[in-house]
Write an enzyme that holds these catalytic residues in place. Structure first.
Site, short mmCIF file in Angstrom:
data_model
loop_
_atom_site.label_atom_id
_atom_site.label_comp_id
_atom_site.label_asym_id
_atom_site.label_seq_id
_atom_site.Cartn_x
_atom_site.Cartn_y
_atom_site.Cartn_z
N GLY A 1 25.68 -21.81 -10.18
CA GLY A 1 25.39 -20.53 -10.82
C GLY A 1 24.73 -20.63 -12.18
NE ARG B 1 20.19 -18.44 10.72
CZ ARG B 1 20.71 -19.45 10.05
NH1 ARG B 1 21.18 -19.26 8.83
NH2 ARG B 1 20.76 -20.66 10.58
CG MET C 1 22.54 -23.41 -1.22
SD MET C 1 20.83 -23.56 -1.78
CE MET C 1 20.41 -25.14 -1.06
CG LEU D 1 20.35 -13.93 3.72
CD1 LEU D 1 19.94 -13.37 2.36
CD2 LEU D 1 21.70 -13.39 4.13
CG HIS E 1 12.02 -23.03 -2.93
ND1 HIS E 1 13.09 -23.24 -2.09
CD2 HIS E 1 11.17 -24.07 -2.74
CE1 HIS E 1 12.89 -24.37 -1.42
NE2 HIS E 1 11.74 -24.89 -1.79
#
Ligand code: GRF
Length: 197
Positions: A12, A62, A87, A90, A106
């Site tokens: 984080g 998923r 990680m 989606l 990224h």
């Protein structure tokens, strides 16, 4: 103004950098992680932000996981989604719920080195330069209209740890500024391009 959910799986540090900007901090409705042990959840709670775990393993696939994450975002009142080291991939069902309102950071110069091992892959490829990409997210992995790319040198003797730290220093500089422009309506996605005012 666009209220946001921040999604994070890791330590984080990007979340922490985002929360240092008052106009971003005010807009963060929730921090969601797929991992109960994510440092990002601790940082969120310390900042007084609602923090929630949506565990991947609690869902059969998923698609159903992605729908549960989208429901958690919506329940919070957030209209936009900021991925900060999330990680899990989606599914399109998630992206379709927040069209043009999902951002990602990224650790490579996309389209080079997509995926979870971007830093290691750059080292293995022997490139002299890698970098950071901030982009709007479409239905493909690590893909969508690019907002900003910054190069980061690969130095002799680098390992994944040293290189990732150099990359993260750039992420922490550029992502909060970009997210600030997004939440204040000065930056948006217009089809497959990025629009600014
Ligand atoms: C960052 O390098 C980000 O680009 C990648 O995951 C890392 C997250 O780091 N997707 P942190 O949890 O923000 O420290």
């Amino acid at each position: 103004m666009i209220d946001i959910a921040v999604l994070a799986s890791g330590s984080g540090t990007n979340l922490a950098a985002l929360l240092e900007v008052p106009e971003v901090r005010e807009r963060v409705m929730i921090v969601i992680s797929d991992r109960a042990d994510a440092g990002a959840l601790v940082r969120a709670r310390e900042a007084g932000i609602n923090a929630r775990v949506v565990s991947y393993r609690s869902f059969p696939d998923r698609r159903t996981f992605s729908i549960a994450v989208a429901d958690a975002v919506e329940d919070s009142g957030a209209k936009g989604v900021v991925l900060a080291g999330f990680m899990r991939i989606l599914s399109p069902e998630f992206i379709d719920r927040f069209p043009g309102r999902v951002l990602n950071v990224h650790p490579s110069l996309l389209p080079l080195f997509p995926g979870a091992r971007a830093v290691e892959a750059a080292l293995e490829a022997g490139v002299d330069v890698t970098g950071v990409t901030v982009h709007f997210v479409d239905e493909q992995v690590d893909h969508g209209p690019v907002i900003e790319q910054v190069e980061v040198p690969v130095l002799p003797g680098d390992d994944a740890g040293t290189l990732h730290e150099r990359i993260k220093a750039v992420e922490h500089r550029i992502y909060p500024e970009i997210v600030s422009r997004f939440v204040t309506g000065r930056l948006w996605q217009d089809g497959d391009r990025v629009a600014e005012s």
